[in-house]
Write a protein that holds these residues in place. Sequence first.
Motif, PDB file in Angstrom:
ATOM      1  N   GLU A 380       0.840  -1.214   0.000  1.00 53.79           N
ATOM      2  CA  GLU A 380       0.000   0.000   0.000  1.00 53.79           C
ATOM      3  C   GLU A 380       0.865   1.250   0.000  1.00 53.79           C
ATOM      4  OE1 GLU A 380      -4.198  -1.362   2.059  1.00 53.79           O
ATOM      5  OE2 GLU A 380      -2.540  -0.776   3.392  1.00 53.79           O
ATOM      6  N   GLU A 381       2.019   1.190   0.672  1.00 53.19           N
ATOM      7  CA  GLU A 381       2.928   2.336   0.649  1.00 53.19           C
ATOM      8  C   GLU A 381       3.425   2.590  -0.775  1.00 53.19           C
ATOM      9  OE1 GLU A 381       6.162   1.795   3.325  1.00 53.19           O
ATOM     10  OE2 GLU A 381       4.877   1.503   5.094  1.00 53.19           O
ATOM     11  N   ILE A 382       3.766   1.503  -1.490  1.00 51.09           N
ATOM     12  CA  ILE A 382       4.251   1.659  -2.862  1.00 51.09           C
ATOM     13  C   ILE A 382       3.135   2.170  -3.768  1.00 51.09           C
ATOM     14  CG2 ILE A 382       5.138   0.393  -4.859  1.00 51.09           C
ATOM     15  CD1 ILE A 382       6.544  -1.502  -2.896  1.00 51.09           C
ATOM     16  N   LEU A 383       1.909   1.665  -3.550  1.00 51.98           N
ATOM     17  CA  LEU A 383       0.775   2.121  -4.363  1.00 51.98           C
ATOM     18  C   LEU A 383       0.416   3.571  -4.068  1.00 51.98           C
ATOM     19  CD1 LEU A 383      -1.586  -0.995  -4.060  1.00 51.98           C
ATOM     20  CD2 LEU A 383      -0.485  -0.188  -6.158  1.00 51.98           C
ATOM     21  N   GLY A 384       0.598   3.962  -2.823  1.00 55.03           N
ATOM     22  CA  GLY A 384       0.249   5.324  -2.417  1.00 55.03           C
ATOM     23  C   GLY A 384      -1.187   5.455  -1.975  1.00 55.03           C
ATOM     24  N   HIS A 385      -1.882   4.313  -1.789  1.00 51.11           N
ATOM     25  CA  HIS A 385      -3.270   4.347  -1.339  1.00 51.11           C
ATOM     26  C   HIS A 385      -3.666   2.963  -0.844  1.00 51.11           C
ATOM     27  CE1 HIS A 385      -4.530   2.235  -4.966  1.00 51.11           C
ATOM     28  NE2 HIS A 385      -3.781   3.092  -5.664  1.00 51.11           N
ATOM     29  N   PRO A 386      -4.742   2.844  -0.086  1.00 53.31           N
ATOM     30  CA  PRO A 386      -5.188   1.534   0.417  1.00 53.31           C
ATOM     31  C   PRO A 386      -5.662   0.635  -0.722  1.00 53.31           C
ATOM     32  CG  PRO A 386      -6.216   3.339   1.625  1.00 53.31           C
ATOM     33  CD  PRO A 386      -5.566   3.949   0.431  1.00 53.31           C
ATOM     34  N   LEU A 387      -5.665  -0.657  -0.462  1.00 55.51           N
ATOM     35  CA  LEU A 387      -6.137  -1.608  -1.467  1.00 55.51           C
ATOM     36  C   LEU A 387      -7.614  -1.439  -1.767  1.00 55.51           C
ATOM     37  CD1 LEU A 387      -4.389  -4.944  -0.430  1.00 55.51           C
ATOM     38  CD2 LEU A 387      -3.787  -3.431  -2.300  1.00 55.51           C
ATOM     39  N   THR A 388      -8.347  -0.848  -0.863  1.00 52.25           N
ATOM     40  CA  THR A 388      -9.776  -0.669  -1.086  1.00 52.25           C
ATOM     41  C   THR A 388     -10.068   0.317  -2.207  1.00 52.25           C
ATOM     42  OG1 THR A 388      -9.725   0.944   0.729  1.00 52.25           O
ATOM     43  CG2 THR A 388     -10.463  -1.285   1.253  1.00 52.25           C
ATOM     44  N   GLU A 389      -9.080   1.131  -2.557  1.00 51.34           N
ATOM     45  CA  GLU A 389      -9.234   2.044  -3.694  1.00 51.34           C
ATOM     46  C   GLU A 389      -8.805   1.308  -4.972  1.00 51.34           C
ATOM     47  OE1 GLU A 389      -7.314   5.796  -3.333  1.00 51.34           O
ATOM     48  OE2 GLU A 389      -7.943   6.092  -1.248  1.00 51.34           O
ATOM     49  N   ASN A 390      -9.654   1.350  -5.976  1.00 48.19           N
ATOM     50  CA  ASN A 390      -9.358   0.695  -7.266  1.00 48.19           C
ATOM     51  C   ASN A 390      -9.035  -0.793  -7.093  1.00 48.19           C
ATOM     52  OD1 ASN A 390      -9.569   3.225  -8.573  1.00 48.19           O
ATOM     53  ND2 ASN A 390      -7.398   3.641  -8.187  1.00 48.19           N
ATOM     54  N   ARG A 391      -9.760  -1.436  -6.186  1.00 48.38           N
ATOM     55  CA  ARG A 391      -9.448  -2.830  -5.885  1.00 48.38           C
ATOM     56  C   ARG A 391      -9.536  -3.725  -7.130  1.00 48.38           C
ATOM     57  NH1 ARG A 391     -11.289  -6.792  -0.977  1.00 48.38           N
ATOM     58  NH2 ARG A 391     -10.965  -8.761  -2.089  1.00 48.38           N
ATOM     59  N   LEU A 392     -10.584  -3.566  -7.941  1.00 45.79           N
ATOM     60  CA  LEU A 392     -10.730  -4.416  -9.125  1.00 45.79           C
ATOM     61  C   LEU A 392      -9.575  -4.200 -10.084  1.00 45.79           C
ATOM     62  CD1 LEU A 392     -12.327  -6.465 -10.762  1.00 45.79           C
ATOM     63  CD2 LEU A 392     -13.677  -4.560 -11.692  1.00 45.79           C
ATOM     64  N   ASP A 393      -9.203  -2.928 -10.328  1.00 44.97           N
ATOM     65  CA  ASP A 393      -8.078  -2.639 -11.217  1.00 44.97           C
ATOM     66  C   ASP A 393      -6.795  -3.280 -10.705  1.00 44.97           C
ATOM     67  OD1 ASP A 393      -9.799  -1.217 -12.735  1.00 44.97           O
ATOM     68  OD2 ASP A 393      -8.892   0.749 -12.409  1.00 44.97           O
ATOM     69  N   ILE A 394      -6.592  -3.224  -9.406  1.00 47.55           N
ATOM     70  CA  ILE A 394      -5.391  -3.811  -8.812  1.00 47.55           C
ATOM     71  C   ILE A 394      -5.376  -5.325  -9.038  1.00 47.55           C
ATOM     72  CG2 ILE A 394      -4.192  -4.293  -6.633  1.00 47.55           C
ATOM     73  CD1 ILE A 394      -5.195  -1.519  -5.668  1.00 47.55           C
ATOM     74  N   GLU A 395      -6.507  -5.984  -8.818  1.00 48.37           N
ATOM     75  CA  GLU A 395      -6.569  -7.435  -9.000  1.00 48.37           C
ATOM     76  C   GLU A 395      -6.270  -7.827 -10.441  1.00 48.37           C
ATOM     77  OE1 GLU A 395      -9.317 -10.034  -6.702  1.00 48.37           O
ATOM     78  OE2 GLU A 395     -10.437  -8.171  -6.424  1.00 48.37           O
ATOM     79  N   VAL A 396      -6.867  -7.083 -11.394  1.00 49.81           N
ATOM     80  CA  VAL A 396      -6.642  -7.410 -12.803  1.00 49.81           C
ATOM     81  C   VAL A 396      -5.188  -7.156 -13.177  1.00 49.81           C
ATOM     82  CG1 VAL A 396      -7.245  -6.821 -15.171  1.00 49.81           C
ATOM     83  CG2 VAL A 396      -9.035  -6.987 -13.439  1.00 49.81           C
ATOM     84  N   ALA A 397      -4.616  -6.075 -12.702  1.00 51.38           N
ATOM     85  CA  ALA A 397      -3.215  -5.764 -13.015  1.00 51.38           C
ATOM     86  C   ALA A 397      -2.275  -6.805 -12.414  1.00 51.38           C
ATOM     87  CB  ALA A 397      -2.871  -4.377 -12.493  1.00 51.38           C
ATOM     88  N   LEU A 398      -2.554  -7.244 -11.197  1.00 48.54           N
ATOM     89  CA  LEU A 398      -1.739  -8.285 -10.580  1.00 48.54           C
ATOM     90  C   LEU A 398      -1.839  -9.595 -11.374  1.00 48.54           C
ATOM     91  CD1 LEU A 398      -2.554  -7.686  -6.807  1.00 48.54           C
ATOM     92  CD2 LEU A 398      -0.348  -7.316  -7.917  1.00 48.54           C
TER      93      LEU A 398
END
Length: 413
Positions: A380-398
Amino acid sequence: MSAHVDGVVRDAAKSIQADLENLTARMTSMFVDVIPEFRHDDAVRRLMVASTSSNLTAIVDMLALNISLDDITVPPAAAEYARRFAQHDLSLEALLRAYRLGEHMFVQWAMTALRSLDLPTDEALTATSRIALLTNSYIDQVIEGVIDIYENERRRWDARSDATRAAQVRAVLDTEGLDLASAEKMLSTSLRGWHLAAIIWTGPGPAGHASAHLRAGAAMLAAATGKAPLTISADEQTCWAWISSTGRPDLDVHRLGNELRAHPELRIALGDPSPGLDGFRQTFRDAQRARNVAATGADPDRALVLHSQVALAGLLVDHLPDVRAWAGRVLGDLMRDDEATVRLRETLQVFLDARGSFTDAAARMHVHKNTVHYRVRKAEEILGHPLTENRLDIEVALLACAQLGIWYAEGGA
């Protein structure tokens, strides 16, 4: 003494020659009775008789005229019969067995002919030995030629048959407006049930080895489904296969994966089961997408790729530059490929799949819950925001990073 033995051998050969038509009929009848592969239709049976007759005539001529073994070749009728044997997909072993049985029968005839000459025992034994040796040498030499003829014809016929079948399958896959009845007629098989497509491929290597590997892959697929697949050769290193059944095909994924581990040169991509003519096409498109995902090299040790496990990545694989750019915007420095960052991505994937449960994620990864907590917070520090923000985008990108290998090279972006 040698000249005298040659004369005795000639006399025995002439005795056989006088009754050769009847003896040929007896030998061919023996082949039919003893070897199931020799029970042909009338046209091929006539060719079998001609092959037998030509070999018997050649042996008799060799004995009667003292023809050198250096001048012996496969008689044309025998060569054509060997080619026809290959075209009918009959085993080479059956053909070679006939030659050995025929050799034994011919020597028995020769012994009968020698007995009728009322020779002294020593002369009869010497002549018998001479005839047996020459006949065996003839059979050995002709068999070498027959094997070459059979195997060359088998390769040529297989290639022609595969080319015809491949053209028919491609037409069924690509022809718009093709009705079910026409498609079934083209493939000579029912398309009304369920279908499971597979693409089997192997790495570069000798053509014969690749062909053997592909056949092994098709056999594994048959064993894992309990059904014989429809197969075609797409190229020297690739085979397409369909398993069809009235109900949804039952695939033993565990068995197939285990068997593939014993064949490191093989890879198999599987589509999702689907019914009817449209399903025959759709499951193949699924298998193609699964193979495309495998071709990215993100997981080079993965031998079995199921479309159901990489379906989303399969939709993205044709747009890798755009997906890479988008994933980079979503993940930022989490796209790097150093060991620590890869571990963070893997932890995030498991954590998100566990619906945000640190306990569940830790159990799946076999680490302490605090370890998962630390890695999630670091990500989350590297992302600059909590996982709850843009969670779907994060999952697809991962997922894209894991299945398509679109991370940043170390030290770059």
